[in-house]
Motif scaffolding. Structure first.
Motif, PDB file in Angstrom:
ATOM      1  N   THR A   1       0.841  -1.573   0.111  1.00 28.82           N
ATOM      2  CA  THR A   1      -0.176  -0.151  -0.016  1.00 28.82           C
ATOM      3  C   THR A   1       0.762   1.019   0.438  1.00 28.82           C
ATOM      4  OG1 THR A   1      -0.332  -0.028   2.249  1.00 28.82           O
ATOM      5  CG2 THR A   1      -1.832  -0.795   1.578  1.00 28.82           C
ATOM      6  N   GLN A   2       0.173   2.460  -0.322  1.00 31.50           N
ATOM      7  CA  GLN A   2       0.563   3.251   0.342  1.00 31.50           C
ATOM      8  C   GLN A   2       1.340   4.281   1.408  1.00 31.50           C
ATOM      9  OE1 GLN A   2      -0.669   6.377  -3.161  1.00 31.50           O
ATOM     10  NE2 GLN A   2       0.484   5.527  -4.866  1.00 31.50           N
ATOM     11  N   VAL A   3       0.369   3.880   2.427  1.00 30.40           N
ATOM     12  CA  VAL A   3       0.500   3.511   3.606  1.00 30.40           C
ATOM     13  C   VAL A   3       1.767   2.546   3.838  1.00 30.40           C
ATOM     14  CG1 VAL A   3      -1.367   4.963   4.152  1.00 30.40           C
ATOM     15  CG2 VAL A   3      -1.459   2.481   3.806  1.00 30.40           C
ATOM     16  N   THR A   4       2.582   3.032   5.275  1.00 32.40           N
ATOM     17  CA  THR A   4       2.539   2.194   5.980  1.00 32.40           C
ATOM     18  C   THR A   4       2.620   1.645   7.245  1.00 32.40           C
ATOM     19  OG1 THR A   4       4.881   4.056   7.095  1.00 32.40           O
ATOM     20  CG2 THR A   4       5.430   2.860   5.184  1.00 32.40           C
ATOM     21  N   VAL A   5       3.006   0.459   7.783  1.00 30.23           N
ATOM     22  CA  VAL A   5       2.635  -0.497   8.724  1.00 30.23           C
ATOM     23  C   VAL A   5       3.332  -0.324   9.644  1.00 30.23           C
ATOM     24  CG1 VAL A   5       0.450  -0.946   8.023  1.00 30.23           C
ATOM     25  CG2 VAL A   5       1.724  -2.600   8.009  1.00 30.23           C
ATOM     26  N   SER A   6       2.921  -0.588  10.995  1.00 26.22           N
ATOM     27  CA  SER A   6       4.045  -0.497  11.762  1.00 26.22           C
ATOM     28  C   SER A   6       4.333  -2.397  11.735  1.00 26.22           C
ATOM     29  CB  SER A   6       3.387  -1.241  13.794  1.00 26.22           C
ATOM     30  OG  SER A   6       4.621  -1.802  14.424  1.00 26.22           O
ATOM     31  N   GLY A   7       5.647  -2.654  11.673  1.00 23.43           N
ATOM     32  CA  GLY A   7       6.711  -3.753  11.316  1.00 23.43           C
ATOM     33  C   GLY A   7       6.750  -3.374   9.923  1.00 23.43           C
ATOM     34  N   ASP A   8       6.979  -2.813   9.071  1.00 22.55           N
ATOM     35  CA  ASP A   8       6.388  -3.340   7.144  1.00 22.55           C
ATOM     36  C   ASP A   8       7.729  -3.558   6.574  1.00 22.55           C
ATOM     37  OD1 ASP A   8       6.441  -2.481   4.145  1.00 22.55           O
ATOM     38  OD2 ASP A   8       4.837  -0.899   5.105  1.00 22.55           O
ATOM     39  N   SER A   9       7.941  -4.663   6.338  1.00 17.46           N
ATOM     40  CA  SER A   9       9.081  -5.392   5.764  1.00 17.46           C
ATOM     41  C   SER A   9       9.609  -4.597   4.348  1.00 17.46           C
ATOM     42  CB  SER A   9       8.582  -6.917   5.237  1.00 17.46           C
ATOM     43  OG  SER A   9       7.904  -6.743   4.727  1.00 17.46           O
ATOM     44  N   ARG A  10       8.821  -3.127   4.075  1.00 13.18           N
ATOM     45  CA  ARG A  10       9.713  -3.018   2.666  1.00 13.18           C
ATOM     46  C   ARG A  10      10.173  -2.296   3.742  1.00 13.18           C
ATOM     47  NH1 ARG A  10       4.059  -0.303   0.186  1.00 13.18           N
ATOM     48  NH2 ARG A  10       4.115   0.094   2.532  1.00 13.18           N
ATOM     49  N   ILE A  11       9.854  -1.879   4.582  1.00 14.98           N
ATOM     50  CA  ILE A  11      11.517  -0.755   5.319  1.00 14.98           C
ATOM     51  C   ILE A  11      12.831  -1.416   5.195  1.00 14.98           C
ATOM     52  CG2 ILE A  11      11.919   1.530   7.190  1.00 14.98           C
ATOM     53  CD1 ILE A  11       8.933   1.004   7.595  1.00 14.98           C
ATOM     54  N   THR A  12      13.917  -0.540   5.232  1.00 15.03           N
ATOM     55  CA  THR A  12      15.462  -0.661   5.338  1.00 15.03           C
ATOM     56  C   THR A  12      15.604  -0.461   6.844  1.00 15.03           C
ATOM     57  OG1 THR A  12      16.383   1.587   4.501  1.00 15.03           O
ATOM     58  CG2 THR A  12      15.540  -0.616   2.912  1.00 15.03           C
ATOM     59  N   GLY A  13      16.652  -1.381   7.037  1.00 18.02           N
ATOM     60  CA  GLY A  13      17.790  -0.839   8.143  1.00 18.02           C
ATOM     61  C   GLY A  13      18.138   0.220   8.694  1.00 18.02           C
ATOM     62  N   ALA A  14      18.314   1.038   7.370  1.00 17.23           N
ATOM     63  CA  ALA A  14      18.284   2.726   7.941  1.00 17.23           C
ATOM     64  C   ALA A  14      17.586   3.278   7.482  1.00 17.23           C
ATOM     65  CB  ALA A  14      19.520   3.062   6.476  1.00 17.23           C
ATOM     66  N   GLY A  15      16.914   2.709   7.322  1.00 14.66           N
ATOM     67  CA  GLY A  15      14.903   4.076   6.773  1.00 14.66           C
ATOM     68  C   GLY A  15      14.584   3.269   8.161  1.00 14.66           C
ATOM     69  N   ARG A  16      14.095   2.733   8.946  1.00 13.39           N
ATOM     70  CA  ARG A  16      14.118   2.923  10.737  1.00 13.39           C
ATOM     71  C   ARG A  16      13.737   3.751  11.167  1.00 13.39           C
ATOM     72  NH1 ARG A  16      10.690  -1.686  10.279  1.00 13.39           N
ATOM     73  NH2 ARG A  16      10.549  -3.369   9.288  1.00 13.39           N
ATOM     74  N   PHE A  17      16.185   3.862  10.992  1.00 11.97           N
ATOM     75  CA  PHE A  17      16.239   4.867  12.449  1.00 11.97           C
ATOM     76  C   PHE A  17      15.708   5.711  11.531  1.00 11.97           C
ATOM     77  CE2 PHE A  17      19.593   8.201  13.127  1.00 11.97           C
ATOM     78  CZ  PHE A  17      19.580   8.183  14.088  1.00 11.97           C
ATOM     79  N   LEU A  18      15.833   6.376  10.713  1.00  4.37           N
ATOM     80  CA  LEU A  18      15.426   7.747   9.553  1.00  4.37           C
ATOM     81  C   LEU A  18      13.944   8.270   9.896  1.00  4.37           C
ATOM     82  CD1 LEU A  18      17.426   7.284   6.335  1.00  4.37           C
ATOM     83  CD2 LEU A  18      18.256   8.448   8.115  1.00  4.37           C
ATOM     84  N   ARG A  19      13.478   6.905   9.564  1.00  5.80           N
ATOM     85  CA  ARG A  19      11.662   7.276  10.080  1.00  5.80           C
ATOM     86  C   ARG A  19      11.620   8.100  11.612  1.00  5.80           C
ATOM     87  NH1 ARG A  19       7.455   5.489   6.810  1.00  5.80           N
ATOM     88  NH2 ARG A  19       8.272   5.105   5.092  1.00  5.80           N
TER      89      ARG A  19
END
Length: 226
Positions: free
Chosen positions: A98-116
């Protein structure tokens, strides 16, 4: 600010007129807001540019794909622009979900989790501010498919530039958790989350003044620290 008769036809409704009349009496504050945006964006960009370079290298080392994520969003009077963000998801993430993200979204990268988490992914939006597509404070820019679902009153939020932060952004900083487990996150967002966020965004127009913008920027800073 455009004259009423120059607005897109779908903006010329009674629901929008209420907010247009409010802003038309605050043209001075709108001008100061733009001057502040340019001046502050230039200063912040010059300060954080070295950190942005480090983040860019980290993103490239962390996963395959471009440094920046560019997506069509909607700003003043329904104009479409390309938003700048650091990429926090795998390449072609929009095709994988989807175009919204959910908690634990597997599409988020390692760096992305911190940046978000620290909202550092939004630093490149300083360029959007300088280009005039966005402001520091204002309704977060949505993708076209969500704007197409706006009610007449919601369209009033497009009388002002889209923003990097807002009261709605602060109140819904854990939005991903609200969508966690939803069978259809897109529909839950449009039918439940978006209307609640719009209540804050419309109230922002009623309360708008330059000093309120400064207050919201400080509120955002402390919300990120928490």
């Amino acid at each position: 600010m455009k004259k009423w008769e120059e607005l897109p036809a779908d903006f010329q409704s009674e629901a929008v007129r209420e907010y247009y009349d409010i802003l038309s009496k605050r043209k001075g504050s709108l001008a100061v807001k733009r001057i502040f945006d340019i001046f502050t964006a230039l200063i912040i960009t010059s300060i954080v540019l070295p950190f942005m370079i480090i983040i860019a290298v980290w993103i490239k080392l962390d996963s395959k794909g471009p440094v920046f994520f560019r997506q069509r969003r909607v700003t003043t009077y329904g104009r479409v622009f390309r938003i700048f963000k650091f990429r926090t998801m795998v390449t072609d993430a929009e095709k994988l979900g989807t175009q919204v993200t959910v908690s634990g979204d597997s599409r988020i990268t390692g760096a992305g989790r911190f940046l978000r988490k620290c909202r550092l992914d939004e630093l490149p939006q300083l360029f959007n501010v300088l280009l005039g597509d966005m402001s520091f404070v204002g309704t977060r820019p949505e993708v076209e498919r969500y704007v197409d679902r706006y009610t007449d009153e919601m369209k009033a939020t497009l009388l002002m530039p889209a923003g990097i932060t807002s009261l709605a952004s602060i109140k819904f900083k854990d939005e991903e958790k609200l969508l966690d487990g939803a069978e259809d996150p897109d529909e839950v967002y449009v039918n439940t989350v978006l209307p609640q966020k719009m209540e804050y965004n419309l109230q922002y127009i009623r309360d708008f003044n330059f000093f309120y913008d400064i207050k919201l920027m400080f509120m955002t800073f402390f919300a990120v620290l928490k």
